[in-house]
Design a protein around this motif. Structure first.
Motif, PDB file in Angstrom:
ATOM      1  N   ASP A 167       1.002  -1.052  -0.027  1.00  0.00           N
ATOM      2  CA  ASP A 167       0.074   0.125   0.137  1.00  0.00           C
ATOM      3  C   ASP A 167       0.910   1.173   0.137  1.00  0.00           C
ATOM      4  O   ASP A 167       0.477   2.057  -0.588  1.00  0.00           O
ATOM      5  CB  ASP A 167      -1.086   0.054   1.146  1.00  0.00           C
ATOM      6  CG  ASP A 167      -1.822  -1.004   1.139  1.00  0.00           C
ATOM      7  OD1 ASP A 167      -2.472  -1.450   2.183  1.00  0.00           O
ATOM      8  OD2 ASP A 167      -2.190  -1.503  -0.016  1.00  0.00           O
ATOM      9  N   LEU A 168       1.887   1.357   0.616  1.00  0.00           N
ATOM     10  CA  LEU A 168       2.810   2.304   0.858  1.00  0.00           C
ATOM     11  C   LEU A 168       3.489   2.698  -0.532  1.00  0.00           C
ATOM     12  O   LEU A 168       3.629   3.690  -0.864  1.00  0.00           O
ATOM     13  CB  LEU A 168       3.768   2.495   1.937  1.00  0.00           C
ATOM     14  CG  LEU A 168       3.341   2.460   3.422  1.00  0.00           C
ATOM     15  CD1 LEU A 168       4.451   2.055   4.347  1.00  0.00           C
ATOM     16  CD2 LEU A 168       2.771   3.667   3.652  1.00  0.00           C
ATOM     17  N   ARG A 169       3.882   1.525  -1.112  1.00  0.00           N
ATOM     18  CA  ARG A 169       4.739   1.577  -2.458  1.00  0.00           C
ATOM     19  C   ARG A 169       3.541   2.100  -3.598  1.00  0.00           C
ATOM     20  O   ARG A 169       3.959   3.063  -4.332  1.00  0.00           O
ATOM     21  CB  ARG A 169       5.096   0.189  -2.670  1.00  0.00           C
ATOM     22  CG  ARG A 169       5.958   0.213  -3.997  1.00  0.00           C
ATOM     23  CD  ARG A 169       6.233  -1.232  -4.330  1.00  0.00           C
ATOM     24  NE  ARG A 169       5.260  -2.133  -4.751  1.00  0.00           N
ATOM     25  CZ  ARG A 169       5.375  -3.487  -4.923  1.00  0.00           C
ATOM     26  NH1 ARG A 169       6.637  -4.022  -4.756  1.00  0.00           N
ATOM     27  NH2 ARG A 169       4.373  -4.258  -5.047  1.00  0.00           N
ATOM     28  N   ARG A 170       2.223   1.638  -3.425  1.00  0.00           N
ATOM     29  CA  ARG A 170       1.169   2.168  -4.163  1.00  0.00           C
ATOM     30  C   ARG A 170       1.029   3.711  -3.835  1.00  0.00           C
ATOM     31  O   ARG A 170       0.890   4.395  -5.037  1.00  0.00           O
ATOM     32  CB  ARG A 170       0.179   1.425  -3.897  1.00  0.00           C
ATOM     33  CG  ARG A 170      -1.016   1.892  -5.011  1.00  0.00           C
ATOM     34  CD  ARG A 170      -0.555   1.493  -6.400  1.00  0.00           C
ATOM     35  NE  ARG A 170      -1.812   2.046  -7.511  1.00  0.00           N
ATOM     36  CZ  ARG A 170      -1.592   2.112  -8.776  1.00  0.00           C
ATOM     37  NH1 ARG A 170      -0.405   1.958  -9.203  1.00  0.00           N
ATOM     38  NH2 ARG A 170      -2.574   2.713  -9.391  1.00  0.00           N
ATOM     39  N   LEU A 171       1.230   4.154  -2.862  1.00  0.00           N
ATOM     40  CA  LEU A 171       0.873   5.667  -2.486  1.00  0.00           C
ATOM     41  C   LEU A 171       1.981   6.374  -3.156  1.00  0.00           C
ATOM     42  O   LEU A 171       1.726   7.602  -3.757  1.00  0.00           O
ATOM     43  CB  LEU A 171       0.771   5.596  -1.038  1.00  0.00           C
ATOM     44  CG  LEU A 171       0.552   7.113  -0.444  1.00  0.00           C
ATOM     45  CD1 LEU A 171      -0.662   7.763  -1.061  1.00  0.00           C
ATOM     46  CD2 LEU A 171       0.474   7.225   0.964  1.00  0.00           C
ATOM     47  N   PHE A 172       3.276   5.991  -2.773  1.00  0.00           N
ATOM     48  CA  PHE A 172       4.551   6.617  -3.418  1.00  0.00           C
ATOM     49  C   PHE A 172       4.342   6.658  -4.964  1.00  0.00           C
ATOM     50  O   PHE A 172       4.595   7.786  -5.755  1.00  0.00           O
ATOM     51  CB  PHE A 172       5.784   6.076  -2.923  1.00  0.00           C
ATOM     52  CG  PHE A 172       6.067   6.299  -1.572  1.00  0.00           C
ATOM     53  CD1 PHE A 172       5.886   7.611  -1.238  1.00  0.00           C
ATOM     54  CD2 PHE A 172       6.423   5.123  -0.659  1.00  0.00           C
ATOM     55  CE1 PHE A 172       6.263   7.899   0.286  1.00  0.00           C
ATOM     56  CE2 PHE A 172       6.782   5.449   0.507  1.00  0.00           C
ATOM     57  CZ  PHE A 172       6.575   6.819   0.993  1.00  0.00           C
ATOM     58  N   ILE A 173       3.939   5.716  -5.519  1.00  0.00           N
ATOM     59  CA  ILE A 173       3.739   5.618  -7.357  1.00  0.00           C
ATOM     60  C   ILE A 173       2.557   6.628  -7.639  1.00  0.00           C
ATOM     61  O   ILE A 173       2.915   7.337  -8.475  1.00  0.00           O
ATOM     62  CB  ILE A 173       3.365   4.223  -7.632  1.00  0.00           C
ATOM     63  CG1 ILE A 173       4.520   3.222  -7.396  1.00  0.00           C
ATOM     64  CG2 ILE A 173       2.944   4.209  -8.970  1.00  0.00           C
ATOM     65  CD1 ILE A 173       4.295   1.633  -7.615  1.00  0.00           C
ATOM     66  N   LEU A 174       1.577   6.658  -6.679  1.00  0.00           N
ATOM     67  CA  LEU A 174       0.496   7.554  -7.065  1.00  0.00           C
ATOM     68  C   LEU A 174       0.744   9.017  -7.040  1.00  0.00           C
ATOM     69  O   LEU A 174       0.540   9.899  -7.732  1.00  0.00           O
ATOM     70  CB  LEU A 174      -0.613   7.385  -6.081  1.00  0.00           C
ATOM     71  CG  LEU A 174      -1.517   5.890  -6.408  1.00  0.00           C
ATOM     72  CD1 LEU A 174      -2.729   5.790  -5.425  1.00  0.00           C
ATOM     73  CD2 LEU A 174      -2.043   6.002  -8.051  1.00  0.00           C
ATOM     74  N   ILE A 175       1.446   9.387  -5.930  1.00  0.00           N
ATOM     75  CA  ILE A 175       2.302  10.531  -5.704  1.00  0.00           C
ATOM     76  C   ILE A 175       3.133  11.180  -6.798  1.00  0.00           C
ATOM     77  O   ILE A 175       3.032  12.246  -7.127  1.00  0.00           O
ATOM     78  CB  ILE A 175       2.904  10.866  -4.171  1.00  0.00           C
ATOM     79  CG1 ILE A 175       1.770  10.552  -3.022  1.00  0.00           C
ATOM     80  CG2 ILE A 175       3.611  11.984  -3.971  1.00  0.00           C
ATOM     81  CD1 ILE A 175       2.520  10.655  -1.746  1.00  0.00           C
ATOM     82  N   LYS A 176       4.049  10.201  -7.155  1.00  0.00           N
ATOM     83  CA  LYS A 176       4.902  10.566  -8.017  1.00  0.00           C
ATOM     84  C   LYS A 176       4.167  10.539  -9.596  1.00  0.00           C
ATOM     85  O   LYS A 176       4.632  11.563 -10.175  1.00  0.00           O
ATOM     86  CB  LYS A 176       6.041   9.371  -8.377  1.00  0.00           C
ATOM     87  CG  LYS A 176       7.275   9.425  -9.329  1.00  0.00           C
ATOM     88  CD  LYS A 176       8.224   8.473  -9.197  1.00  0.00           C
ATOM     89  CE  LYS A 176       9.275   8.745 -10.480  1.00  0.00           C
ATOM     90  NZ  LYS A 176      10.262   7.513 -10.468  1.00  0.00           N
ATOM     91  N   ILE A 194      -6.214  17.761   0.212  1.00  0.00           N
ATOM     92  CA  ILE A 194      -7.486  17.544  -0.738  1.00  0.00           C
ATOM     93  C   ILE A 194      -7.167  16.682  -2.104  1.00  0.00           C
ATOM     94  O   ILE A 194      -7.579  15.860  -2.544  1.00  0.00           O
ATOM     95  CB  ILE A 194      -8.058  19.044  -0.996  1.00  0.00           C
ATOM     96  CG1 ILE A 194      -8.642  19.486   0.012  1.00  0.00           C
ATOM     97  CG2 ILE A 194      -9.113  18.587  -2.214  1.00  0.00           C
ATOM     98  CD1 ILE A 194      -9.266  20.869  -0.121  1.00  0.00           C
ATOM     99  N   SER A 195      -5.911  17.162  -2.464  1.00  0.00           N
ATOM    100  CA  SER A 195      -5.215  16.422  -3.770  1.00  0.00           C
ATOM    101  C   SER A 195      -4.898  14.908  -3.540  1.00  0.00           C
ATOM    102  O   SER A 195      -5.507  14.116  -4.311  1.00  0.00           O
ATOM    103  CB  SER A 195      -4.125  17.421  -4.299  1.00  0.00           C
ATOM    104  OG  SER A 195      -2.978  17.128  -3.159  1.00  0.00           O
ATOM    105  N   LEU A 196      -4.490  14.589  -2.319  1.00  0.00           N
ATOM    106  CA  LEU A 196      -4.129  13.187  -2.124  1.00  0.00           C
ATOM    107  C   LEU A 196      -5.411  12.503  -1.616  1.00  0.00           C
ATOM    108  O   LEU A 196      -5.387  11.363  -2.143  1.00  0.00           O
ATOM    109  CB  LEU A 196      -3.386  13.221  -0.692  1.00  0.00           C
ATOM    110  CG  LEU A 196      -1.825  13.567  -0.854  1.00  0.00           C
ATOM    111  CD1 LEU A 196      -1.023  13.555   0.738  1.00  0.00           C
ATOM    112  CD2 LEU A 196      -1.114  12.779  -1.946  1.00  0.00           C
ATOM    113  N   LEU A 197      -6.642  13.026  -1.257  1.00  0.00           N
ATOM    114  CA  LEU A 197      -7.726  12.224  -1.044  1.00  0.00           C
ATOM    115  C   LEU A 197      -8.413  12.029  -2.296  1.00  0.00           C
ATOM    116  O   LEU A 197      -8.926  10.911  -2.541  1.00  0.00           O
ATOM    117  CB  LEU A 197      -8.568  13.231  -0.171  1.00  0.00           C
ATOM    118  CG  LEU A 197      -8.307  13.171   1.325  1.00  0.00           C
ATOM    119  CD1 LEU A 197      -9.152  14.195   1.969  1.00  0.00           C
ATOM    120  CD2 LEU A 197      -8.445  11.741   2.124  1.00  0.00           C
TER     121      LEU A 197
END
Length: 303
Positions: free
Chosen positions: A14-23, A244-247
């Motif tokens: 999940d953390l890896r996926r979150l970093f991928i989404l942020i990037k 907001i953008s992360l949500l």
């Protein structure tokens, strides 16, 4: 695999996926942060009504000459306990009424009026009159205007004025310093309110508590901006843009039903993996026609 190991693996995924989404969405995140930061800055700087605060200090000091240590300590404690009393008196209706009246016509008497006096003559032995003292013309009182006039009721003053107290003491001297602050819509108005309340307190306190040693240490200067704090509002806007953008990104990702990994098909749905088809990239100038298909079919038959 134990349940704990599986949970740790899910968290890592999940953390890896979150970093991928942020990037992947870093540009949109920055746009949200900068956009809301600019909006917050504009609202705090140009929309919200600013408030200004001016402060003045009053000192109540009593020097004791007694040689009795117990009596000196008792008097010192009495002065310290009077701090709250002074604070309440400053914000009482008696003081605020006088301050309100003064603000409506902020003038100070500089020189008292001089009444007219007739000339004084004396009669000599020969019957003539001699001037002893010249006549004095009446002179009006001289007043000095301290500031612009403001129509402020005592109740409005009560909400605009606040008092902070500081107590410092030595063995023979007990002093109470009051920091009186006033908040208003303009710097000049805040200054006028603070100085008016301090002046009225100094004049009225001897009649209320038989105290005549109140000193205005420093008159209030023009008020400084106390609300809104533009930097704080801007920082809140930037932080809100980030959240907001992360949500939005996370919600969009969770609602996406696209299958991303083979393990989901085999582990979750129980399907058998028959093979994989690699992605084929065709040349840009390649076209498929019936003639091309016929050539491909004939070549296969010759083989």
């Amino acid at each position: 695999m134990s349940a704990e190991q599986q949970n740790n693996e899910e968290v890592t995924i999940d953390l890896r996926r979150l970093f991928i989404l942020i990037k992947k969405h870093i540009i949109s995140i920055l746009i949200w942060m900068i956009g809301l930061g600019l909006i917050a800055y504009g609202v705090s700087e140009y929309v919200l009504v600013p408030k200004y605060t001016a402060s003045t200090q009053l000192l109540v000091n009593r020097k004791l000459s007694t040689d009795d240590a117990n009596q000196a300590y008792a008097n010192q404690q009495a002065d310290i306990n009077a701090v709250t009393t002074y604070k309440d008196i400053i914000t009482s209706n008696v003081i605020l009424k006088g301050a309100s009246k003064y603000l409506a016509n902020p003038v100070t008497l500089v020189k008292k009026a001089t009444p007219a006096k007739k000339a004084v003559y004396k009669t000599n032995d020969d019957g003539t009159r001699a001037l002893v003292k010249k006549a004095v013309k009446a002179k009006p009182a001289v007043y000095k205007r301290e500031s612009k006039s403001y129509s402020i009721s005592p109740s409005e003053l009560a909400s605009a004025v606040s008092v902070a107290t500081t107590t410092s003491s030595t063995t023979t001297t007990s002093s109470q310093v009051f920091t009186l602050s006033a908040t208003a819509e303009t710097p000049a108005k805040a200054q006028a309110i603070a100085n008016a309340v301090a002046k009225e307190f100094k004049e009225q306190i001897p009649k209320i508590m038989d105290v005549n040693n109140v000193t205005i240490v420093a008159e209030a200067p023009k008020g400084t901006k106390s609300f809104p704090k533009v930097s704080m509002f801007t920082a809140i806007g930037v932080l809100a843009g980030l959240v907001i953008s992360l949500l939005i990104i996370i919600i969009k990702d969770l609602s996406d039903t696209t299958v991303r990994e083979d393990s989901f098909m085999t582990n979750e749905l129980g399907l058998t993996n028959l093979g994989e088809i690699a992605h084929i990239t065709m040349p840009k100038d390649w076209t498929f026609t019936a003639k091309t298909a016929e050539k491909r079919g004939s070549s296969r038959r010759r083989v």
